[in-house]
Design a protein around this motif. Structure first.
Motif, PDB file in Angstrom:
ATOM      1  N   LEU A 238     -31.398  20.458   1.869  1.00  0.00           N
ATOM      2  CA  LEU A 238     -31.218  21.807   1.334  1.00  0.00           C
ATOM      3  C   LEU A 238     -32.255  22.094   0.248  1.00  0.00           C
ATOM      4  N   ALA A 239     -32.490  21.119  -0.622  1.00  0.00           N
ATOM      5  CA  ALA A 239     -33.477  21.305  -1.692  1.00  0.00           C
ATOM      6  C   ALA A 239     -34.874  21.478  -1.110  1.00  0.00           C
ATOM      7  N   ARG A 240     -35.210  20.662  -0.123  1.00  0.00           N
ATOM      8  CA  ARG A 240     -36.530  20.770   0.500  1.00  0.00           C
ATOM      9  C   ARG A 240     -36.717  22.151   1.113  1.00  0.00           C
ATOM     10  N   HIS A 241     -35.690  22.636   1.806  1.00  0.00           N
ATOM     11  CA  HIS A 241     -35.774  23.944   2.460  1.00  0.00           C
ATOM     12  C   HIS A 241     -35.899  25.072   1.430  1.00  0.00           C
ATOM     13  N   LEU A 242     -35.055  25.055   0.404  1.00  0.00           N
ATOM     14  CA  LEU A 242     -35.054  26.153  -0.571  1.00  0.00           C
ATOM     15  C   LEU A 242     -36.322  26.166  -1.409  1.00  0.00           C
TER      16      LEU A 242
END
Length: 291
Positions: A238-242
């Motif tokens: 999720l962090a990588r995507h956001l």
């Protein structure tokens, strides 16, 4: 206002941008983590209260700390965590560091450079990850990768909420030197759309957040607890995507968040990656035991 309970916003762990003690974790470990979250939420609500004077905020934060350590009267916002720490033999250190972050929020509303912002993250974000690892009995060797991920999550939150932080709280977590290098000014954060200089500054900070996510890549394979590794796998993805979305999009004109479907899809992919990492660890361990 006489206690922290009078400042509560009503927000819960379900309102956060990233999973907090999700169903992936065991019920035994979710309890202490949720107690830690509720303590942190109460302290955050004190620091963010719209009308309390700074001196009163600091006094209430001190009261929470004293209640947690047993050096002051009991407080319903601190007692569940105090009980959990005592029951599990866990240190109070991480919660006290978090209180220092909220004291900083009361005293400081600008950050000169990236190093100063990461210094804030050492108090506001890294202790959270370390506490979760302690609850699961993980080694302190996991802390550096966890610190990088937690700092990334904090920076992502600052970027997502930069407009509201400025309008509602008068705070700018974006480093002043990065804003200046792009020709951005504080008043641009009040606009409905990011001006090109501000958009450039936000993109640079999002890239730095992506670098932190990359530095945390080794965390999941280090985790021994399967269920925790899956939770962290979801959070990492999720962090990588956001962070990638924030490099391209404008958080002032469009919320850079995931809906339920996107959250499930991106988080689920992270869970799968966590499973694969744990499978690889198991295979390697068995291979190492062969005569």
């Amino acid at each position: 206002m006489t206690s922290a309970a009078d400042t509560l916003s009503g927000k819960s762990h379900r309102d956060e941008n990233f999973p907090v003690a999700s169903w992936l974790m065991s019920a035994r470990n979710r309890g202490p983590i949720l107690a830690f979250y509720r303590f942190a939420r109460a302290a955050d609500d004190v620091a963010d209260h719209a009308t309390l004077p700074p001196a009163r905020k600091l006094a209430l934060l001190d009261d929470l700390g004293a209640a947690l350590t047993g050096e002051g009267p009991s407080d319903p916002q601190a007692e569940p965590l105090r009980h959990a720490l005592r029951e599990r033999g866990l240190s109070v250190r991480h919660a006290l560091e978090l209180l220092d972050a909220f004291r900083l929020d009361v005293r400081q509303n600008r950050y000169a450079d990236w190093d100063e912002l990461i210094g804030y993250c050492r108090l506001s974000a890294m202790p959270v990850g370390r506490f979760v690892l302690d609850v699961h009995g993980e080694s302190e060797a996991t802390w550096p990768a966890s610190d990088a991920l937690c700092a990334a999550l904090q920076v992502i939150n600052h970027l997502q909420d930069c407009g509201a932080d400025y309008r509602d709280l008068g705070r700018i977590y974006l480093p002043q030197d990065v804003l200046a290098a792009h020709g951005a000014t504080a008043d641009m954060l009040a606009a409905p759309r990011a001006a090109p200089p501000l958009h450039g500054a936000l993109g640079e900070l999002a890239r730095r957040a992506s670098e932190l996510v990359g530095q945390s890549r080794s965390l999941v394979p280090q985790i021994r607890d399967l269920r925790l590794s899956l939770e962290i796998g979801a959070i990492h993805n999720l962090a990588r995507h956001l962070a990638g979305e924030l490099e391209r999009r404008d958080p002032l004109s469009e919320p850079v968040h995931l809906g339920k479907a996107g959250f499930a899809l991106v988080g689920g992919a992270g869970v799968l990656q966590g499973l694969l990492a744990q499978l690889g660890r198991t295979i390697a361990a068995r291979a190492g035991r062969r005569p």
